[in-house]
Design a protein around this motif. Structure first.
Motif, PDB file in Angstrom:
ATOM      1  N   VAL A 178     -25.281 -30.118 -23.499  1.00 21.37           N
ATOM      2  CA  VAL A 178     -25.788 -30.113 -24.872  1.00 21.37           C
ATOM      3  C   VAL A 178     -27.180 -30.739 -24.919  1.00 21.37           C
ATOM      4  CG1 VAL A 178     -25.389 -30.835 -27.249  1.00 21.37           C
ATOM      5  CG2 VAL A 178     -23.438 -30.274 -25.761  1.00 21.37           C
ATOM      6  N   VAL A 179     -28.147 -29.964 -25.409  1.00 17.27           N
ATOM      7  CA  VAL A 179     -29.519 -30.436 -25.581  1.00 17.27           C
ATOM      8  C   VAL A 179     -29.834 -30.466 -27.072  1.00 17.27           C
ATOM      9  CG1 VAL A 179     -31.954 -30.008 -25.107  1.00 17.27           C
ATOM     10  CG2 VAL A 179     -30.239 -29.531 -23.345  1.00 17.27           C
ATOM     11  N   LEU A 180     -30.129 -31.645 -27.590  1.00 19.26           N
ATOM     12  CA  LEU A 180     -30.508 -31.816 -28.990  1.00 19.26           C
ATOM     13  C   LEU A 180     -32.024 -31.906 -29.058  1.00 19.26           C
ATOM     14  CD1 LEU A 180     -28.931 -32.217 -31.698  1.00 19.26           C
ATOM     15  CD2 LEU A 180     -29.307 -34.668 -31.398  1.00 19.26           C
ATOM     16  N   VAL A 181     -32.641 -31.053 -29.867  1.00 18.06           N
ATOM     17  CA  VAL A 181     -34.097 -30.995 -29.959  1.00 18.06           C
ATOM     18  C   VAL A 181     -34.534 -31.594 -31.293  1.00 18.06           C
ATOM     19  CG1 VAL A 181     -36.141 -29.525 -29.845  1.00 18.06           C
ATOM     20  CG2 VAL A 181     -34.103 -28.937 -28.525  1.00 18.06           C
ATOM     21  N   LEU A 261     -24.919 -23.833 -21.647  1.00 16.13           N
ATOM     22  CA  LEU A 261     -25.951 -24.629 -22.313  1.00 16.13           C
ATOM     23  C   LEU A 261     -25.915 -24.386 -23.814  1.00 16.13           C
ATOM     24  CD1 LEU A 261     -28.527 -26.427 -22.126  1.00 16.13           C
ATOM     25  CD2 LEU A 261     -29.838 -24.322 -21.766  1.00 16.13           C
ATOM     26  N   LEU A 262     -25.883 -25.475 -24.580  1.00 13.76           N
ATOM     27  CA  LEU A 262     -26.014 -25.421 -26.034  1.00 13.76           C
ATOM     28  C   LEU A 262     -27.289 -26.152 -26.415  1.00 13.76           C
ATOM     29  CD1 LEU A 262     -25.023 -24.953 -28.965  1.00 13.76           C
ATOM     30  CD2 LEU A 262     -23.763 -27.118 -28.767  1.00 13.76           C
ATOM     31  N   VAL A 286     -20.864 -37.343 -34.555  1.00 12.08           N
ATOM     32  CA  VAL A 286     -19.979 -36.199 -34.748  1.00 12.08           C
ATOM     33  C   VAL A 286     -19.753 -35.463 -33.426  1.00 12.08           C
ATOM     34  CG1 VAL A 286     -19.828 -33.916 -35.827  1.00 12.08           C
ATOM     35  CG2 VAL A 286     -20.506 -35.895 -37.192  1.00 12.08           C
ATOM     36  N   LEU A 287     -20.800 -35.281 -32.643  1.00 13.14           N
ATOM     37  CA  LEU A 287     -20.644 -34.612 -31.354  1.00 13.14           C
ATOM     38  C   LEU A 287     -19.726 -35.394 -30.423  1.00 13.14           C
ATOM     39  CD1 LEU A 287     -24.285 -33.355 -30.621  1.00 13.14           C
ATOM     40  CD2 LEU A 287     -22.326 -31.991 -31.339  1.00 13.14           C
ATOM     41  N   ALA A 288     -19.789 -36.710 -30.508  1.00 10.25           N
ATOM     42  CA  ALA A 288     -18.982 -37.557 -29.634  1.00 10.25           C
ATOM     43  C   ALA A 288     -17.483 -37.365 -29.867  1.00 10.25           C
ATOM     44  CB  ALA A 288     -19.355 -39.018 -29.832  1.00 10.25           C
ATOM     45  N   HIS A 296     -26.203 -34.496 -24.063  1.00 13.12           N
ATOM     46  CA  HIS A 296     -26.561 -34.909 -22.713  1.00 13.12           C
ATOM     47  C   HIS A 296     -28.067 -35.067 -22.547  1.00 13.12           C
ATOM     48  CE1 HIS A 296     -22.750 -32.596 -22.590  1.00 13.12           C
ATOM     49  NE2 HIS A 296     -22.363 -33.625 -21.869  1.00 13.12           N
ATOM     50  N   GLU A 297     -28.821 -34.457 -23.428  1.00 15.55           N
ATOM     51  CA  GLU A 297     -30.279 -34.575 -23.416  1.00 15.55           C
ATOM     52  C   GLU A 297     -30.773 -34.536 -24.858  1.00 15.55           C
ATOM     53  OE1 GLU A 297     -34.224 -34.619 -21.569  1.00 15.55           O
ATOM     54  OE2 GLU A 297     -32.241 -34.793 -20.653  1.00 15.55           O
TER      55      GLU A 297
END
Length: 381
Positions: A178-181, A261-262, A286-288, A296-297
């Motif tokens: 999971v990549v949060l931008v 990959l998300l 919430v993701l946790a 993860h990033e």
């Protein structure tokens, strides 16, 4: 005699538009198999209202249809070199003027060098330290001429950014990665996500996008367009929906389909707006609930033209969400370029990518030596 002519349909008439909404399923997403057909995007995108003609969008806006077609062509144009892309920056121009015609190696040259570095947003502390080290070597007569000084400057600058030149690694053993931008409005966040999706899908990874920027008008539509172009599923809801809920649903979908990959978009917000910054912390919480390690990033997108304001943005976002990597965009054109050195010295955060233009191929993995060589003038005669 009367003749009745039957009108033939135009040969280039577009086919009838398919229904843009279809029920999604939980079939595994296997993008790695080259022979498998790409699943149509329409089955994964919730219907959203198209933006009105007067919708106010920021610089994340999609390129023109002509540009989109150009990028989707089989044969893409050759990539321009780092030097070609960075030659117009204030950093390159000032250093080029400083070392033109092999100037005299003296204190005046060093003073001008320090001024040029500070003006190019390298930062006062970093510029002073660097020039003082060079000055001590000049006093010891280590350099025969300005060409030798230029070579030493190159080595110093590379040493400053080499530790942060760390590419993004997608852990395919943990699905999805999971990549949060994150980033403020106008930095090119949504465009960066589209280019990342293209890159990793091209590497054979199963990619899903989450349209979590429900705060800005047309952001969902822009990301959906990127998904259609790249044939990547986009999980979206309407404008104004809860961002954390959208990204949570996207993570559930990505897990069910076995995506590698998300990549999740978030509202482009000002780092001074505490309420919106708190929303980022909510997304992490919430993701946790589904994945204790997610995201993860956390990629922070920084506009290379903002100068020292990028330092403040990075500091605030790091405190709010825990930034793990940077993407510095818009380094071509008017960007001073020195902010990359300032970010490296101040935070030591990995710089994953830099944006050197508008094309898909212009989002480059950060290369310290190529970046510095693009800013400095060629070897002096």
């Amino acid at each position: 005699m009367l003749k009745f002519w039957k009108k033939k349909p135009a040969a280039d008439a577009p086919p009838a538009a398919a229904d843009s909404v279809a029920p999604s399923d939980d079939r595994p997403l296997d993008a790695a198999a080259p022979a498998a057909p790409v699943e149509p995007l329409a089955g994964h995108v919730e219907q959203v209202e198209p933006p009105s003609a007067d919708t106010d969008t920021d610089t994340d806006a999609m390129p023109s249809a002509a540009a989109a077609g150009a990028h989707d062509a089989t044969a893409e144009p050759a990539r321009r070199s780092w030097r070609d892309r960075l030659a117009g920056s204030a950093f390159a121009r000032s250093l080029g003027a400083l070392f033109v015609r092999n100037p005299k190696l003296d204190d005046a040259l060093l003073d001008d060098l320090e001024t040029a570095l500070i003006t190019a947003d390298v930062g006062v502390a970093a510029s002073t330290d660097l020039v003082e080290r060079l000055r001590r070597r000049v006093d010891k007569r280590e350099f025969a001429d300005a060409a030798a000084l230029l070579a030493a400057l190159r080595a110093e600058l590379i040493a400053l950014v080499a530790p942060v030149a760390q590419p993004l690694e997608v852990r395919t053993g943990h699905k999805p990665h999971v990549v949060l931008v994150v980033g403020v409005n106008g930095v090119g966040k949504t465009t960066t996500i589209g280019k990342l999706a293209r890159r990793y899908r091209g590497e054979g990874l199963g990619v899903i996008l989450a349209a979590g920027d429900t705060f800005r008008a047309a952001a969902v539509e822009q990301l959906t367009t990127w998904g259609e172009r790249n044939q990547v599923p986009v999980i979206a809801q309407g404008s104004g929906a809860d961002s954390a809920s959208v990204i949570f649903d996207a993570l559930q979908t990505a897990r069910a389909r076995g995506a590698d990959l998300l990549i999740a978009d978030t509202a482009g917000r000002l780092h001074t707006q505490s309420g919106l910054m708190d929303e980022l912390s909510k997304i992490r919480r919430v993701l946790a609930k589904l994945d204790a390690e997610a995201p993860h990033e956390v990629l922070l997108v920084i506009d290379g033209t903002t100068g020292q304001n990028a330092i403040n943005q990075t500091r605030q976002f790091r405190e709010a969400i825990g930034v793990t990597g940077l993407v510095v965009t818009k380094l071509d054109g008017t960007a001073k370029g020195g902010v990359v050195f300032a970010l490296a010295r101040e935070f030591g955060l990995p710089i994953r990518f830099v944006g050197l233009g508008e094309g898909i191929e212009d989002l480059r993995i950060f290369d310290a030596a190529a970046f510095v060589d693009g800013l400095l003038p060629p070897v002096l005669d």
